[in-house]
Design a protein around this motif. Sequence first.
Motif, PDB file in Angstrom:
ATOM      1  N   GLY A  15       0.796  -1.223   0.000  1.00 10.64           N
ATOM      2  CA  GLY A  15       0.000   0.000   0.000  1.00 10.64           C
ATOM      3  C   GLY A  15       0.825   1.267   0.000  1.00 10.64           C
ATOM      4  N   ALA A  16       1.996   1.225   0.618  1.00 14.87           N
ATOM      5  CA  ALA A  16       2.852   2.412   0.684  1.00 14.87           C
ATOM      6  C   ALA A  16       3.410   2.807  -0.675  1.00 14.87           C
ATOM      7  CB  ALA A  16       3.997   2.166   1.662  1.00 14.87           C
ATOM      8  N   GLU A  17       3.287   1.920  -1.664  1.00 13.00           N
ATOM      9  CA  GLU A  17       3.796   2.205  -3.007  1.00 13.00           C
ATOM     10  C   GLU A  17       2.791   2.955  -3.870  1.00 13.00           C
ATOM     11  OE1 GLU A  17       5.402  -1.286  -5.001  1.00 13.00           O
ATOM     12  OE2 GLU A  17       5.487  -2.318  -3.061  1.00 13.00           O
ATOM     13  N   ARG A  18       1.681   3.392  -3.306  1.00 11.34           N
ATOM     14  CA  ARG A  18       0.551   3.900  -4.093  1.00 11.34           C
ATOM     15  C   ARG A  18       0.956   4.961  -5.118  1.00 11.34           C
ATOM     16  NH1 ARG A  18      -3.370   5.470   0.497  1.00 11.34           N
ATOM     17  NH2 ARG A  18      -2.331   3.710   1.500  1.00 11.34           N
ATOM     18  N   TYR A  19       1.731   5.951  -4.708  1.00 10.31           N
ATOM     19  CA  TYR A  19       2.087   7.018  -5.643  1.00 10.31           C
ATOM     20  C   TYR A  19       3.074   6.543  -6.701  1.00 10.31           C
ATOM     21  CZ  TYR A  19      -0.534  10.421  -2.956  1.00 10.31           C
ATOM     22  OH  TYR A  19      -1.568  11.102  -2.359  1.00 10.31           O
ATOM     23  N   GLU A  20       3.984   5.691  -6.320  1.00  4.28           N
ATOM     24  CA  GLU A  20       4.942   5.140  -7.288  1.00  4.28           C
ATOM     25  C   GLU A  20       4.241   4.262  -8.325  1.00  4.28           C
ATOM     26  OE1 GLU A  20       5.235   5.120  -4.052  1.00  4.28           O
ATOM     27  OE2 GLU A  20       7.104   6.182  -3.564  1.00  4.28           O
ATOM     28  N   LEU A  21       3.270   3.463  -7.873  1.00  6.64           N
ATOM     29  CA  LEU A  21       2.535   2.595  -8.796  1.00  6.64           C
ATOM     30  C   LEU A  21       1.756   3.420  -9.818  1.00  6.64           C
ATOM     31  CD1 LEU A  21       1.265  -0.077  -6.243  1.00  6.64           C
ATOM     32  CD2 LEU A  21       2.814  -0.507  -8.165  1.00  6.64           C
ATOM     33  N   HIS A  22       1.127   4.479  -9.358  1.00 10.79           N
ATOM     34  CA  HIS A  22       0.389   5.347 -10.288  1.00 10.79           C
ATOM     35  C   HIS A  22       1.333   6.004 -11.279  1.00 10.79           C
ATOM     36  CE1 HIS A  22      -3.925   5.729  -9.116  1.00 10.79           C
ATOM     37  NE2 HIS A  22      -3.478   5.015  -8.098  1.00 10.79           N
ATOM     38  N   ALA A  23       2.463   6.489 -10.775  1.00 12.73           N
ATOM     39  CA  ALA A  23       3.423   7.162 -11.659  1.00 12.73           C
ATOM     40  C   ALA A  23       3.966   6.202 -12.714  1.00 12.73           C
ATOM     41  CB  ALA A  23       4.572   7.727 -10.832  1.00 12.73           C
ATOM     42  N   ARG A  24       4.106   4.933 -12.361  1.00  7.86           N
ATOM     43  CA  ARG A  24       4.701   3.961 -13.264  1.00  7.86           C
ATOM     44  C   ARG A  24       3.692   3.343 -14.227  1.00  7.86           C
ATOM     45  NH1 ARG A  24       6.348   0.125  -9.706  1.00  7.86           N
ATOM     46  NH2 ARG A  24       7.844   1.667  -8.908  1.00  7.86           N
ATOM     47  N   HIS A  25       2.449   3.105 -13.770  1.00 11.14           N
ATOM     48  CA  HIS A  25       1.534   2.286 -14.558  1.00 11.14           C
ATOM     49  C   HIS A  25       0.231   2.978 -14.964  1.00 11.14           C
ATOM     50  CE1 HIS A  25       4.121  -1.074 -13.703  1.00 11.14           C
ATOM     51  NE2 HIS A  25       3.916  -0.985 -12.398  1.00 11.14           N
ATOM     52  N   LEU A  26      -0.098   4.112 -14.381  1.00 11.32           N
ATOM     53  CA  LEU A  26      -1.382   4.761 -14.675  1.00 11.32           C
ATOM     54  C   LEU A  26      -1.106   6.151 -15.241  1.00 11.32           C
ATOM     55  CD1 LEU A  26      -3.178   3.535 -11.444  1.00 11.32           C
ATOM     56  CD2 LEU A  26      -3.548   2.684 -13.761  1.00 11.32           C
ATOM     57  N   ASN A  27      -1.993   7.094 -14.985  1.00  9.63           N
ATOM     58  CA  ASN A  27      -1.798   8.465 -15.458  1.00  9.63           C
ATOM     59  C   ASN A  27      -0.654   9.100 -14.669  1.00  9.63           C
ATOM     60  OD1 ASN A  27      -1.891  11.191 -16.052  1.00  9.63           O
ATOM     61  ND2 ASN A  27      -4.114  11.369 -15.868  1.00  9.63           N
ATOM     62  N   HIS A  28       0.512   9.218 -15.292  1.00  7.42           N
ATOM     63  CA  HIS A  28       1.706   9.678 -14.592  1.00  7.42           C
ATOM     64  C   HIS A  28       1.623  11.133 -14.144  1.00  7.42           C
ATOM     65  CE1 HIS A  28       2.187  10.775 -18.795  1.00  7.42           C
ATOM     66  NE2 HIS A  28       3.068  11.679 -18.436  1.00  7.42           N
ATOM     67  N   GLN A  29       0.692  11.902 -14.746  1.00 10.73           N
ATOM     68  CA  GLN A  29       0.570  13.307 -14.355  1.00 10.73           C
ATOM     69  C   GLN A  29      -0.210  13.475 -13.051  1.00 10.73           C
ATOM     70  OE1 GLN A  29       2.222  15.562 -15.597  1.00 10.73           O
ATOM     71  NE2 GLN A  29       2.645  15.161 -17.749  1.00 10.73           N
ATOM     72  N   LEU A  30      -1.001  12.474 -12.664  1.00  5.90           N
ATOM     73  CA  LEU A  30      -1.794  12.607 -11.438  1.00  5.90           C
ATOM     74  C   LEU A  30      -0.911  12.714 -10.200  1.00  5.90           C
ATOM     75  CD1 LEU A  30      -4.455  12.681  -9.890  1.00  5.90           C
ATOM     76  CD2 LEU A  30      -4.467  10.172  -9.933  1.00  5.90           C
ATOM     77  N   PRO A  31      -0.006  11.773  -9.935  1.00  3.69           N
ATOM     78  CA  PRO A  31       0.846  11.951  -8.752  1.00  3.69           C
ATOM     79  C   PRO A  31       1.706  13.203  -8.829  1.00  3.69           C
ATOM     80  CG  PRO A  31       1.591  10.091 -10.094  1.00  3.69           C
ATOM     81  CD  PRO A  31       0.262  10.499 -10.618  1.00  3.69           C
ATOM     82  N   ARG A  32       2.148  13.563 -10.029  1.00  6.61           N
ATOM     83  CA  ARG A  32       2.935  14.792 -10.184  1.00  6.61           C
ATOM     84  C   ARG A  32       2.125  16.007  -9.746  1.00  6.61           C
ATOM     85  NH1 ARG A  32       4.618  17.571 -15.889  1.00  6.61           N
ATOM     86  NH2 ARG A  32       6.058  19.135 -15.073  1.00  6.61           N
ATOM     87  N   MET A  33       0.869  16.065 -10.191  1.00  4.50           N
ATOM     88  CA  MET A  33       0.002  17.185  -9.816  1.00  4.50           C
ATOM     89  C   MET A  33      -0.253  17.200  -8.312  1.00  4.50           C
ATOM     90  SD  MET A  33      -3.433  17.793  -8.896  1.00  4.50           S
ATOM     91  CE  MET A  33      -4.483  16.557  -9.658  1.00  4.50           C
ATOM     92  N   LEU A  34      -0.528  16.031  -7.732  1.00  5.75           N
ATOM     93  CA  LEU A  34      -0.820  15.962  -6.303  1.00  5.75           C
ATOM     94  C   LEU A  34       0.380  16.384  -5.466  1.00  5.75           C
ATOM     95  CD1 LEU A  34      -2.832  12.617  -6.248  1.00  5.75           C
ATOM     96  CD2 LEU A  34      -3.755  14.927  -6.015  1.00  5.75           C
ATOM     97  N   HIS A  35       1.572  15.979  -5.870  1.00 10.47           N
ATOM     98  CA  HIS A  35       2.778  16.398  -5.157  1.00 10.47           C
ATOM     99  C   HIS A  35       2.956  17.919  -5.247  1.00 10.47           C
ATOM    100  CE1 HIS A  35       3.966  12.386  -4.255  1.00 10.47           C
ATOM    101  NE2 HIS A  35       4.319  12.054  -5.486  1.00 10.47           N
ATOM    102  N   THR A  36       2.680  18.477  -6.424  1.00  9.62           N
ATOM    103  CA  THR A  36       2.895  19.911  -6.649  1.00  9.62           C
ATOM    104  C   THR A  36       2.010  20.766  -5.763  1.00  9.62           C
ATOM    105  OG1 THR A  36       3.568  19.531  -8.945  1.00  9.62           O
ATOM    106  CG2 THR A  36       2.829  21.752  -8.381  1.00  9.62           C
ATOM    107  N   ILE A  37       0.735  20.405  -5.631  1.00 12.12           N
ATOM    108  CA  ILE A  37      -0.196  21.236  -4.872  1.00 12.12           C
ATOM    109  C   ILE A  37      -0.343  20.784  -3.422  1.00 12.12           C
ATOM    110  CG2 ILE A  37      -1.478  21.836  -6.957  1.00 12.12           C
ATOM    111  CD1 ILE A  37      -3.705  19.956  -6.035  1.00 12.12           C
ATOM    112  N   GLY A  38       0.452  19.793  -3.014  1.00 16.28           N
ATOM    113  CA  GLY A  38       0.419  19.372  -1.617  1.00 16.28           C
ATOM    114  C   GLY A  38      -0.779  18.533  -1.256  1.00 16.28           C
ATOM    115  N   PHE A  39      -1.339  17.843  -2.244  1.00 18.63           N
ATOM    116  CA  PHE A  39      -2.499  16.989  -1.995  1.00 18.63           C
ATOM    117  C   PHE A  39      -2.104  15.513  -1.895  1.00 18.63           C
ATOM    118  CE2 PHE A  39      -6.846  18.976  -2.673  1.00 18.63           C
ATOM    119  CZ  PHE A  39      -6.421  20.234  -2.260  1.00 18.63           C
ATOM    120  N   ASP A  40      -0.818  15.237  -1.761  1.00 23.46           N
ATOM    121  CA  ASP A  40      -0.355  13.846  -1.743  1.00 23.46           C
ATOM    122  C   ASP A  40      -0.501  13.248  -0.346  1.00 23.46           C
ATOM    123  OD1 ASP A  40       1.504  15.686  -0.878  1.00 23.46           O
ATOM    124  OD2 ASP A  40       3.224  14.663  -1.751  1.00 23.46           O
TER     125      ASP A  40
END
Length: 461
Positions: A15-40
Amino acid sequence: MTKEFDLAALLAERGAERYELHARHLNHQLPRMLHTIGFDKVYERAEGAHFWDADGNDYLDMLAGFAVMGLGRHHPVVRKALHDVLDASLADLTRFDCPPLPGLLAEKLLSYSPHLDRVFFGNSGTEAVETALKFARYATGRQRILYCTHAFHGLTAGSLSVNGEDGFRKGFAPLLPDTAIALGDLDALARELRKGDVAALIVEPVQGKGVHEAPPGYLLAAQELLHRHKALLIADEVQTGLGRTGKFYAYQHEDGVEPDLVCVAKALSGGYVPVGATLGKDWIFQKVYSSMDRVQVHSASFGSNAQAMAAGLAVLSVMENEEIVANAAAVGERLKSRLAELVDRYELLADVRGRGLMIGIEFGRPRSLRLRSRWTMLQAARKGLFAQMVVVPLLQRHRILTQVSGDHLEVIKLIPPLIIDTDDADRFVDAFTEVMEDAHNGGGLMWDFGKTLVKQAVANR
């Protein structure tokens, strides 16, 4: 030996890999956006209108999964209905029988709109819209659909054709031959209808983007014009339906409005099983399904599945037994009126509008030179950055989840679960007031974050 599947163990392990899994296998811009605006954030559990993180901190949800969580998360009645339907081991989706649950849910849905007669069940809001577009075209024998500028009706190819946001449409042409008119512009509607090729007008009674309500009398006048020209009125209630605006359907705020087709989804799911529904008049369905040869002319593989139907029936039962629509009207009025009192107090706050628990908070150019210079800096980089500056401290400092109402808009949209109470509403207003006070007093952290957003916006150009 094959290892037995263990969901709890899998989540504990990875479960702790959630953001890495999204960045690698799903919409890679979603974790990037969440990190940028502090919503991670990492939320551990949820119930009703609240989340909790691993440290036990409580967060207030004013977004409701973009209005999906009408009853909040994990309502016990909906949970029990889903356990019951799974335990029943029904012979579901045989495709060659008539199970009772779809008929029962259709019957119940239609009781809220007695001028309509039949229902098609799909799996999402965009499917409900696609169904309405197809049915309107076939029933009228015409091809063109009118829609309103700034509308949002979905992102599949058909619904994208009636989506008024250029950012979503860009790069996906050619789309269906539809025409945009301004919400409330009856002259433009009449002009298009005189061309004789219009099948329908599709309209959100309250637009999700920017939270703009159809002007008083517009829907009824549009309906009369459409029917005079043998065209149909389609009400997209995917977001506004099921009590969101303080009526079961938003079009019911205007007497005499009886759309020919109505699209619903989101809250009907109970937040568990995707579902969409298109309600319509009998003669439209009779034309589409005109013979046994056409029995499958429009269908959905997972449409009318037992889990979705059970969830929908449970949702409607809860709405009646717990007076959800009345709660949305009452709490929404308190929330809106308290926020409206702040408009004269804060020059960055331009407007508060909406109905029930669908409220738009709009920001605008301030009067004072000090604030105006900062506002201009943000606007030059990208419109909508100030609204994002407000959203972030609401989450970071006050643990309240909100979001902007659309790209390039200085509007925050509040669409919380319909079960929120006055304490929740007051918690939001108190937090929002503190954020606005900070912004007007030149709060360093907030404006520093604005500079970060400006740099990001410039980098993305």
